[in-house]
Every structure is written in C-alpha cells, then in structure tokens.
Scaffold this active site. Structure first.
Site, short mmCIF file in Angstrom:
data_model
loop_
_atom_site.label_atom_id
_atom_site.label_comp_id
_atom_site.label_asym_id
_atom_site.label_seq_id
_atom_site.Cartn_x
_atom_site.Cartn_y
_atom_site.Cartn_z
N ASP A 151 38.30 35.93 38.90
CA ASP A 151 40.15 36.36 39.31
C ASP A 151 40.75 34.60 39.39
O ASP A 151 39.87 33.24 39.38
CB ASP A 151 39.61 36.80 40.95
CG ASP A 151 41.61 36.51 41.36
OD1 ASP A 151 42.66 36.88 40.62
OD2 ASP A 151 41.66 36.24 42.53
N ASP A 186 44.60 33.64 40.55
CA ASP A 186 45.36 33.60 41.76
C ASP A 186 44.88 32.96 43.33
O ASP A 186 44.52 34.06 43.46
CB ASP A 186 46.55 33.57 41.83
CG ASP A 186 47.36 32.94 40.80
OD1 ASP A 186 48.10 31.83 41.17
OD2 ASP A 186 48.30 33.66 40.42
#
Length: 256
Positions: A27, A29
């Site tokens: 991922d 953010d």
C-alpha cells in the site's frame, strides 16, 4: 466452490513477474508515506477527522463500502474549493533503503494503492529519482481533472465495493505454476481485500490508534506481523529471502 468473478478493471495492469521467487506488494498512503495523504487532506481541508473516522468505522462494520466512503472523503475536499495540484505535498517514510535493497536483489516492488497514480508518481520522482520512479509498478486508481479545476477519482474497479480490489493484484501470482513468496504491506481499510492472500502480511502499527487493518486481521484471525516503518521491516524480509528464517517462525514470534 466456484471462484469469484474478478471485477472489471477500467485501468491496465503491469506485466506479472512470473520468474521472481519473491514479490513485494505495498500500500502507499500511510504505509510507505509517513501519513495518509488522503486522510490528512480530508482532516485539514475536507469535512474533518471526526467524520472521516466515523466513515472508516462504518466500513469496518460493513455499513458502507470503501469505494463510497472514500469518494465522500475526496468530494469534501473538492467541494471546499481545493484543486488537485494542492494535493501533491506529503512526507515519505524510510522506504528508499528498502526499495534500493529489493531492486539490487532482483525483487519486484509493486505499489498497490487506493490512491491516485499521478500523486504517487510525483512523490516517487522526488524520493527515488525519475528513472526509478518510472520503473516501479503502480497499481492504483486514477484521477479525472476538469477544465474548471474540479476533479474526481477514477476507480480501477467501479463495480466493486472496494473501488480498487487489491486482491486482484495478488491473486494472479497465486495462480502461477510456481508462485513466488508474497510480502504485502498495509495499514488500513483499503487493504482488507488483500490481507488474507499474502504469505507474509506486514501491518503498520500507528501511534495515533488508527490501526484499522490490525483490528480487521485480529477479528478475522489473519496472521500478520507489525512494523513501524520499512527500516525495521527490511531485516525481516532479508531473513526470509536468505533462508535464515521461515515465515512460520516470524509469525509465531509475533502473535496477534
């Protein structure tokens, strides 16, 4: 039991790394970055932290989808008059050393994000340099910017409640004749669909208490290991790659 039909993607996927014994998917953010830029923007120039947190709790409880909750967050920023260019400032965690080691050892690193690719590329170009930033695979959503400056997210999987079903980035590797060892790094509700498909799942521990992915994994019995940033995740990945530790040992030493 019949296999679930994959949601139609409106955006292309990068080529599968078929011959790599190890693959890292992460991922963006709040996992690679020090903070979640979309959360930060929503808290400061959107509808605020309290409403955003309630939205995340609604998603965890199954009362809303990530796709719809995320769209509401981003729309609150646009409705407050902020352009997409204003959203290109954020801090980056200790990812460069991790990525440099993986690249030197022939281990693909793929960013799998529910954010928007132009934001991610802009930050990566400053962090890694233009060539490396262009080489790294990014599987994310996109953005549509109108002539009047307003903008809206373009979801990769608009028919899915996730908006971007991250499991679709992992499952093709699972179907290979000789599947690689898969590491996945995540932190929040956008990572739920991918969590159970990794060989070794790293869940980011957060001091602010917004440990939504950890809460989900604990509730669902998904084994994982916690990490605070990529500087302490790197030795763990190295130990698996060089064969000094088994994934089962790592998970057993990090009971959740």
């Amino acid at each position: 039991m019949a296999e679930e039909i994959a949601p139609l993607s409106t955006l292309p996927y990068p080529q599968i790394h078929e011959n790599s014994p190890f693959v890292v998917l992460s991922d963006w953010d709040g996992t690679i970055t020090t903070f979640d830029s979309n959360d930060f923007l929503t808290d400061t120039i959107g509808f605020g932290k309290a409403k955003r947190r309630q939205g995340n709790l609604d998603i965890l409880a199954g009362e809303d989808t990530f796709r719809d909750g995320f769209r509401k967050m981003l729309r609150s920023i646009v409705e407050n008059g902020h352009t997409f260019d204003e959203c290109k400032k954020l801090l980056v965690d200790r990812f460069k050393e991790f990525y440099t080691w993986c690249r030197a050892n022939g281990i693909p690193v793929i960013i799998v994000s529910s954010g928007m690719e132009p934001l991610i590329r802009a930050v990566l170009s400053k962090l890694l340099g233009g060539e490396a930033a262009n080489d790294i695979d990014i599987i994310a959503n996109d953005v549509v910017v109108q002539q009047d400056g307003t903008w809206e997210i373009q979801f990769r999987h608009p028919s899915s409640g996730f908006g971007h079903d991250k499991s679709q980035s992992i499952l093709p590797y699972r179907r290979l004749p000789h599947p690689p060892t898969l590491f996945f790094f995540g932190d929040g509700v956008s990572d739920i669909s991918a969590a159970k498909h990794a060989d070794l799942l790293f869940v980011k521990a957060k001091a602010d208490g917004e440990n939504d992915l950890a809460a989900y994994c604990k509730r669902e019995g998904i084994k994982h290991t916690l990490f605070s940033d990529f500087s302490n995740a790197l030795p763990v990945v190295q130990s698996v790659v060089n064969g000094s530790k088994l994934i089962a040992e790592i998970l057993q030493s990090n009971p959740n």
